[in-house]
Each structure stands twice: as C-alpha cells, then as structure tokens.
Design a protein around this motif. Structure first.
Motif: not given
Length: 322
Positions: A228, A231, A234-235
């Motif tokens: 993803d 995601s 974001h990480e």
C-alpha cells in the motif's frame, strides 16, 4: 535485479546504530541469492547523523558473510586518506573479498570534512592526483621509491594490479582525472557535454573510454516496494525526508547532482516523483523488466530494521518475478 546502498545514517529518533549495522550485513547476506547485484557503501565524516565514515570496515564484514555479491565503495574521498595506509587496507580487503570490492574515488565536497582532517581544501585537486598516483603504484605489489623512501605494501592484493577503480564527480576536473589515469567515470550530473568531454580526454591520454555511468534525469535513486503506497509513505516518509534534507545540505545550494531533492516536507518529496519513490510490486516488476535494477536504500534515514525488512523482501519478490 536490484542494488543495495547503505550510508548508515542514524539520526535521533531512528534505530540505534548497532542495530542498523547488523541489519546491513544480514541484508547483504540474505539478498545475494535473491537478486542483489551490488552493495554500495558511501563515506562521509563528522556528520550529525553518523553517516558511515569507514566503509572498508563494513565492506570487510559484508565480504565475510557473502560469496558473490559485488561491493562498491562510492565515493571514497582520497584526499582524506594516507595513500600508503589506504593501499594496505585495499590489499587486505581484496584478499578477504576475493576481488569483489571496487572503489570510486572523489575529492570530497564538504568543507567541514576538510576541517575535520585538517586538510587544506585549496590544494585538493593536486593532492588527489598525487595520492591516486602513489596508491596505484603501491597496488602493483612491488617496492616504490617515493619522496626519499622505499615503500613496499604487503601482502599484495589478490587482484593483479589491484581492484577496479573509478573516479566519481560531476565536474570537468573529475572527468579529466579519470581520463588521465585511464579509469572509469561515475558522474553525479546528467550531462551529455560532460560525457563527451570525458571520452575526448580519454582519447587525448591514449586510453579507450572506460565504463562511464551518468544519471538519467527523473530516474529514482531510492526505491521501496510496498503493498500500500499511501501507508508506506506514512510509515517511511520522515526517514526519506531526513535523507533528502541531509544530502541536500551537503551540497550548499549545488543542484547539479541529479539525486538531490530540495523538498521541505514529506508531501513535497512524494509529489516531486524524483529520486525517492515507493513502488507497488507490479510497478517494481515492470521497472526491472525495462532493463533497470531497483536502487534500494533499505535503511534510508535510519529506518528500523523491523520496518525495513518487509520492503526488502517485496523488492526481492519483484526481482524474482521479473
């Protein structure tokens, strides 16, 4: 097919340096049978985030854990090294690795590092030429008379005349140095004019132009492979931004290096779509099928190993599928 690059940055809030170094060695051992073609180790000194200052030591550890993986030290600022000591280290590492380690030499671009070593940057070009000439002579395995003394580096390297060497840089001076010594050239700038200049200088010095690498405008230099992408950004975003910010700070406004990003936020870095990319597995497969190796920086900006491993595993899966 992918490359691995490690600079071992460990800024505050990232994974501890011991964990990152252990992971880098383990990743190389794991990846050499899963599509990795080379591990690239960079060198800088006295940085806020602990950038790798001794790539030969890490290369030795990686060489001891691998059997086939090529290792490139790029770029080694030859102006900071005593050429006799460097020749000894290169010889021993060549023996340990059975000739798998090669070197790209530069002259350094951070004044702070010249101050770190107490070296006058105003004479760095002349110093680089003199050090490189002596280094290459010492790696021949025979005694060398230099500056009133006889120097004999033993044991000699396993590779006759020493391992393969490049010159790294983005200037005509760097291209001229590569041509003068008959070495390959790794350019940090995407410049057809510089490539033509390097080739003409090789001919002028009686050499065929060696292997030359020039960056492709818009091509990524740091890739992660995710299930993803949102995601993953974001990480990973804060780690990638740290890497980009630090790399840009080394250049003091010089944007001639193709991989430099001036993004000030994670969203800007993502929207730029330049050096830092996060691919889906399908995008990674398509990229490799296009004849290009995925440029991975698995521990970019101090990404914790527990976070980094799944991204590396997905990149290896993409490589096997391609």
């Amino acid at each position: 097919m992918f490359t691995l690059r490690f600079d071992m940055r460990a800024p505050a809030g990232s994974a501890p340096a011991p964990d990152l170094y252990a992971a880098a060695i383990e990743m190389c051992a794991w990846a050499e049978d899963r599509g990795a073609v080379v591990a690239v180790l960079s060198e800088h000194h006295g940085t806020e985030d602990g950038h790798l200052p001794a790539p030969q030591l890490l290369a030795s550890a990686i060489a001891a854990r691998t059997k086939r993986l090529a290792i490139l030290l790029a770029a080694v600022p030859i102006t900071f090294w005593d050429p006799v000591r460097l020749a000894e280290e290169i010889s021993v590492l060549d023996i340990i690795s059975k000739g798998r380690v090669s070197y790209a030499f530069g002259i350094g671009h951070r004044i702070e590092e010249y101050e770190h070593f107490g070296v006058d940057p105003r004479g760095r070009g002349k110093l680089a030429d003199e050090s490189l000439a002596l280094l290459r002579a010492l790696l021949q395995g025979q005694p060398v008379d230099h500056d009133g003394r006889r120097i004999h580096v033993t044991p000699p390297p396993a590779t006759p005349n020493g391992p393969y060497m490049w010159i790294a840089g983005g200037s005509r001076a760097a291209a001229r140095r590569a041509a003068r010594f008959g070495l390959g050239f790794i350019s940090q700038a995407a410049s057809p004019a510089l490539e033509e200049f390097y080739e003409s200088q090789c001919r002028a010095n009686g050499f065929e132009a060696g292997p030359a690498q020039f960056p492709v405008l818009g091509a990524p230099t740091t890739v992660f492979v995710a299930e993803d992408v949102d995601s993953a950004w974001h990480e990973l975003g804060s780690y990638l931004l740290h890497d980009a910010t630090m790399a840009a700070s080394y250049r003091h406004g010089d944007d001639s290096v193709a991989s430099i990003s001036r993004a000030a936020s994670v969203s800007e870095l993502r929207e730029a779509g330049g050096a830092y990319r996060i691919f889906t597995t399908e995008e990674a497969v398509e990229y490799i099928r296009g004849g290009r190796a995925l440029p991975l920086l698995p521990l970019c900006g101090g990404v914790p190993p527990v976070v980094a491993w799944p991204y590396l595993e997905r990149a290896a899966t993409a490589s096997q599928r391609a």
